[in-house]
Design a protein around this motif. Structure first.
Motif, PDB file in Angstrom:
ATOM      1  N   MET A 208      -0.225   3.887   3.661  1.00 22.18           N
ATOM      2  CA  MET A 208      -0.518   4.397   2.320  1.00 22.18           C
ATOM      3  C   MET A 208      -0.777   5.900   2.363  1.00 22.18           C
ATOM      4  O   MET A 208      -0.222   6.671   1.573  1.00 22.18           O
TER       5      MET A 208
ATOM      6  N   PRO B 247       0.797  -1.230   0.000  1.00 23.11           N
ATOM      7  CA  PRO B 247       0.000   0.000   0.000  1.00 23.11           C
ATOM      8  C   PRO B 247       0.825   1.273   0.000  1.00 23.11           C
ATOM      9  O   PRO B 247       0.497   2.226  -0.720  1.00 23.11           O
TER      10      PRO B 247
ATOM     11  N   HIS C 292      -5.749  -1.482   0.405  1.00 27.51           N
ATOM     12  CA  HIS C 292      -4.698  -0.461   0.388  1.00 27.51           C
ATOM     13  C   HIS C 292      -5.022   0.737   1.287  1.00 27.51           C
ATOM     14  O   HIS C 292      -4.243   1.695   1.328  1.00 27.51           O
TER      15      HIS C 292
END
Length: 382
Positions: free
Chosen positions: A42, A9, A37
């Motif tokens: 991320m 991610p 993700h």
């Protein structure tokens, strides 16, 4: 717009952000990420790749799509440049009153002094009647400032959604939240809406309802009318999963001056003989059963995006954001879902777009009144 389907991610977020920026400085990022993700790592990677001091809103999805295709990953839409301004707000779930959340989410309009303004909302379809959020935002925006957006998705798992937010240097990852971005520009915005469904049979009057729950249609228990008119087995409501799968692609249409707003029916109560939708269906309203026109539901994404672009025909759009209902792929099937994405790409060439499958679509302007389902809403930015 940038996209990455890297498995990690954080790596996907950084790659998508760098691709979107192309070496430029963004004023605001709009991030769509698959549930797999939607992690703090991320969000941090996206924010850092943009320099660590940038406005950012975003959410988890039930799938994303771009000019480059569909797939689980991260999409970053970067906006900025001369004449562009933005102000963002976030409301955590723990303080959630949906009307007040809408008021707060649209509150950034106080910071925007521009010829053209729009409020982008990222709600949460699991937190009750999101029409209340739209009503709150409308209280601030009024009739002159359109509202547009979608509700975060969770890959249709019903496990919860995530939102990504930064008002500059800070960064938050929130569950089941409401985000708003007030956006101003010296160039116009365009909004398009399409769904591809049409009404069938005789109209029914909603004689008793509360919020999204319908108790009576034409003075009879709503569940009895629904099952009889749609030709469903009488015991269907005894199996919640079977009822959900059956009813989500057999919606009702709520009469509006310019057509019908779709109301997905997702739940039934066999004891009280009620049915429940995902948005308000007021008492006294006329509703119809809706049927899909196969070609029109395939074309709905393209039709909405083209309508958004054509509504600002005096200038060329720089990009388009697309909010597509997560139930539509169920109605379309895999092959037609891919065909719909291809037609969207063909219709917009060479204009880039980024979009996601949402738990409800938002469009509040003179021709549309708020929350939508089984619908595609598009925002063209110029």
């Amino acid at each position: 717009m940038g996209r990455s389907v890297l498995a990690d991610p954080a790596e996907a977020g950084a790659q998508a952000c760098r691709e979107a920026l192309g070496g430029r400085q963004a004023t605001m990022l709009i991030v769509f990420a698959s549930l797999s993700h939607s992690t703090p790592e991320m969000a941090a990677a996206v924010h850092a790749a943009a320099g660590g001091d940038v406005l950012m809103i975003g959410c988890s999805t039930s799938g994303e799509f771009t000019t480059d295709g569909r797939g689980a990953g991260v999409i970053v839409n970067a906006l900025g440049g001369p004449g562009f301004t933005a102000s963002v707000r976030a409301v955590p779930h723990r303080s959630m009153d949906l009307y007040d959340a809408g008021v707060t989410a649209a509150g950034g309009l106080d910071d925007i002094d521009a010829e053209h303004r729009v409020v982008l909302l990222l709600g949460d379809g699991r937190s009750g009647d999101q029409q209340e959020m739209v009503r709150g935002a409308y209280e601030v925006a009024g009739a002159q400032v359109p509202l547009v957006g979608g509700c975060a998705g969770d890959d249709v798992t019903q496990t919860g959604t995530w939102h990504f937010f930064s008002s500059g240097r800070d960064l938050k990852v929130l569950s089941n939240a409401v985000l708003g971005a007030a956006i101003g520009s010296t160039s116009p915005f365009g909004i398009g809406i399409a769904h591809g469904w049409h009404k069938i049979g005789d109209p029914m009057v909603v004689t008793r309802s509360e919020g999204g729950k319908i108790y009576e249609l034409d003075g009879e228990p709503a569940l009895d009318v629904y099952l009889r008119r749609i030709g469903a087995p009488a015991d269907l409501a005894a199996d919640p999963a079977a009822f959900l799968n059956f009813a989500t692609v057999r919606p009702l249409g709520l009469a509006r001056r310019t057509g019908e707003d779709i109301r997905i029916i997702f739940e039934a109560d066999p004891a009280e003989r009620s049915i429940s939708g995902l948005a308000d269906t007021p008492e006294g309203a006329l509703v119809w059963f809706m049927a899909a026109d196969p070609e029109k539901i395939i074309d709905a994404a393209a039709d909405a995006a083209v309508a958004a672009a054509e509504s600002i025909a005096e200038v060329d759009p720089l990009g388009v954001l697309v909010f597509d209902c997560c139930v539509r792929p169920m109605a379309l099937g895999e092959d037609n879902t891919e065909l719909a994405a291809e037609r969207l790409r063909d219709a917009l060439k060479p204009v880039p777009f980024g979009g996601f499958y949402s738990n409800g679509e938002i469009a509040r302007e003179p021709n549309a009144k708020g929350m939508h389902h089984l619908t595609v809403v598009a925002l063209a930015v110029s």
